[in-house]
Write a protein that holds these residues in place. Structure first.
Motif, short mmCIF file in Angstrom:
data_model
loop_
_atom_site.label_atom_id
_atom_site.label_comp_id
_atom_site.label_asym_id
_atom_site.label_seq_id
_atom_site.Cartn_x
_atom_site.Cartn_y
_atom_site.Cartn_z
N TRP A 18 0.83 -1.20 0.00
CA TRP A 18 0.00 0.00 0.00
C TRP A 18 0.86 1.25 0.00
O TRP A 18 0.62 2.20 -0.76
CB TRP A 18 -0.93 0.00 1.21
N SER A 21 2.50 1.60 -3.42
CA SER A 21 1.57 2.07 -4.45
C SER A 21 1.23 3.55 -4.23
O SER A 21 0.99 4.27 -5.20
CB SER A 21 0.30 1.22 -4.49
N ASN A 33 -1.79 -5.15 -3.51
CA ASN A 33 -0.89 -4.55 -2.53
C ASN A 33 -0.21 -5.63 -1.69
O ASN A 33 0.99 -5.56 -1.44
CB ASN A 33 -1.65 -3.59 -1.61
#
Length: 83
Positions: A18, A21, A33
């Motif tokens: 996460w 990204s 993720n």
């Protein structure tokens, strides 16, 4: 992810993916993720091992390694798509 249990690896991988990204401005879902974080940690641990560096089995160190590896994976995927 060295020394982490499955549940911990999924949680740390998800957080690392996460963050990666978010940093790389990639639009990936929750499952991607987690995959990016776990595979990224495996990749980064391998690459660090080639130069003689080993990350300890703590949540923070594996999270950092997973973050670095996930960023590398996102960058590589973008580089392949551009060709």
């Amino acid at each position: 992810m060295q020394g982490l249990g499955w549940i911990s690896a999924i949680i740390v991988g998800g957080l690392a993916g996460w963050l990666a990204s978010s940093i790389m401005k990639a639009r990936t879902g929750l499952l991607m993720n987690v995959i990016l974080g776990i595979v990224g940690a495996i990749l980064a641990n391998f690459l660090l091992g080639l130069v003689g560096i080993t990350a300890s089995a703590t949540l923070i160190s594996q999270g950092i390694v997973g973050l670095i590896g996930a960023c590398i994976l996102i960058w590589a995927a973008r580089a392949i798509r551009r060709r």
